[in-house]
Design a protein around this motif. Structure first.
Motif, PDB file in Angstrom:
ATOM      1  N   ARG A  16       0.828  -1.207   0.000  1.00 35.63           N
ATOM      2  CA  ARG A  16       0.000   0.000   0.000  1.00 35.63           C
ATOM      3  C   ARG A  16       0.861   1.256   0.000  1.00 35.63           C
ATOM      4  O   ARG A  16       0.581   2.238  -0.693  1.00 35.63           O
ATOM      5  N   GLU A  17       1.937   1.226   0.788  1.00 29.67           N
ATOM      6  CA  GLU A  17       2.846   2.380   0.847  1.00 29.67           C
ATOM      7  C   GLU A  17       3.486   2.627  -0.513  1.00 29.67           C
ATOM      8  O   GLU A  17       3.586   3.770  -0.979  1.00 29.67           O
ATOM      9  N   ALA A  18       3.909   1.540  -1.188  1.00 31.32           N
ATOM     10  CA  ALA A  18       4.539   1.678  -2.498  1.00 31.32           C
ATOM     11  C   ALA A  18       3.545   2.202  -3.529  1.00 31.32           C
ATOM     12  O   ALA A  18       3.879   3.052  -4.364  1.00 31.32           O
ATOM     13  N   ILE A  19       2.300   1.706  -3.506  1.00 33.89           N
ATOM     14  CA  ILE A  19       1.274   2.174  -4.435  1.00 33.89           C
ATOM     15  C   ILE A  19       1.000   3.664  -4.211  1.00 33.89           C
ATOM     16  O   ILE A  19       0.852   4.427  -5.169  1.00 33.89           O
ATOM     17  N   GLU A  20       0.956   4.087  -2.976  1.00 34.64           N
ATOM     18  CA  GLU A  20       0.734   5.503  -2.678  1.00 34.64           C
ATOM     19  C   GLU A  20       1.870   6.361  -3.219  1.00 34.64           C
ATOM     20  O   GLU A  20       1.645   7.435  -3.768  1.00 34.64           O
ATOM     21  N   LYS A  21       3.120   5.866  -3.088  1.00 37.18           N
ATOM     22  CA  LYS A  21       4.265   6.607  -3.627  1.00 37.18           C
ATOM     23  C   LYS A  21       4.165   6.719  -5.130  1.00 37.18           C
ATOM     24  O   LYS A  21       4.487   7.741  -5.735  1.00 37.18           O
TER      25      LYS A  21
END
Length: 337
Positions: A332-337
């Motif tokens: 999720r963190e990577a997708i947000e980035k």
């Protein structure tokens, strides 16, 4: 293909987070694997099929039944040292396996896009300390690297001979060394670091001064999906390097991993004690940046930190579901980035 592998497992979890309908086709995991954890908690039997891509008839039947829009070909024998120990199996999997996948795609009308995942090691590397561009000569020297160069040539031939007329896009993607949680393969720097530190043993480095473009697995997975998104429907053959902002040495990786972990010892081998590998390997990512506006999400230091944190969480947790949830949080963190 290759869903049970390191990148394949993360790709499955990421695609499910994005709402895709997925069928994985791969061998059973050989040893401890991230996919084993996922299978316990996340995956339904209809989403995977365990078989060898060398079995063409089974592969074709499964592909035609599933009717995919997009095929991501990840299945490979991906360890350089294993390719020296068993070159015939390496070529069989990486060359004939690619032929089988592309032939099955050719007979599956639903397929509109194929992503063939190769490696940064496909280039002729004479240790000239240059950043390789997509137009450079393909000629890997060791059996693994060479077999992936061959896979690139097979892809180009299939596009020109069959897919161009059918309107199918075929893209080869050349990523650098991929690190991250969930990799339990032998002779890879990050899992070797984690195993050694858990056993309170020194980390053994075969080639401490060799440089590689180390990149976090989610950085790579999302770049694959981004390229696929941009190239879907383009009816083209193309190739893209995927790499980080800079390359690090194997020793730098180990030292920083120990720093994040909180301690550890390093044992450097003489380079004559290990089979030959290219000393310097860096990639130019100018093409993917300029043509598709894609840039790396994480620095190499970020990638090492995310990896060390995952292994720390894994070894300290007895609950497989919590490990999956922790992995999803990194996604999720990577997708947000």
């Amino acid at each position: 293909t290759g869903m049970s592998g390191f990148k394949g497992s993360w790709l499955y979890l990421t695609l499910k987070q994005l709402g895709a309908k997925v069928l994985g086709y791969s061998l059973h995991p050989e040893h401890q694997s991230f996919m084993t954890l996922i299978q316990k908690n996340e995956i339904s039997p209809s989403e995977y099929f365990y078989s060898d891509i060398g079995n063409y008839e089974t592969l074709q039947a499964r592909m035609q039944k599933f009717k995919p829009d997009i095929v991501v070909h990840l299945a490979a024998q991906a360890i350089v040292l294993k390719s020296y120990q068993n070159p015939m199996d390496t070529y069989k999997t990486n060359v004939q396996g690619t032929v089988n996948v592309l032939e099955a795609c050719r007979h599956t009308p639903s397929v509109k896009l194929i992503l063939n995942i190769t490696t940064d090691k496909v280039y002729l590397n004479e240790n000239q300390n240059k950043a390789f561009e997509e137009s450079d000569k393909l000629c890997g020297l060791d059996p693994y690297s060479n077999s992936k160069s061959c896979s690139e040539l097979v892809s180009y031939s299939y596009y020109q001979s069959f897919f161009k007329e059918a309107g199918v896009s075929l893209i080869t993607l050349r990523a650098g060394n991929v690190i991250g949680g969930g990799d339990f393969a032998e002779n890879r720097i990050v899992p070797d670091c984690a195993r050694a530190l858990m056993k309170d043993e020194p980390i053994v480095l075969r080639h401490p001064n060799y440089t590689r473009p180390f990149q976090h697995v989610l950085d790579v997975i999302l770049s694959y999906l981004f390229v696929g998104y941009k190239m879907y429907g383009s009816n083209t053959f193309d190739s893209f390097n995927i790499g980080p902002q800079k390359a690090l040495s194997v020793e730098q990786i180990a030292v920083y991993f120990c720093k994040i972990w909180g301690g550890g010892l390093i044992n450097k081998l003489n380079k004559n004690d290990a089979p030959a590998e290219a000393q310097t390997l860096t990639l130019s990512t100018q093409k993917i940046s300029q043509e598709l506006n894609w840039n790396s999400l994480y620095t190499p230091e970020d990638a090492i930190k995310l990896s060390a944190q995952w292994y720390k969480y894994f070894y300290e947790s007895s609950d497989s579901q919590s490990i999956i949830e922790y992995s999803k949080s990194q996604i999720r963190e990577a997708i947000e980035k």
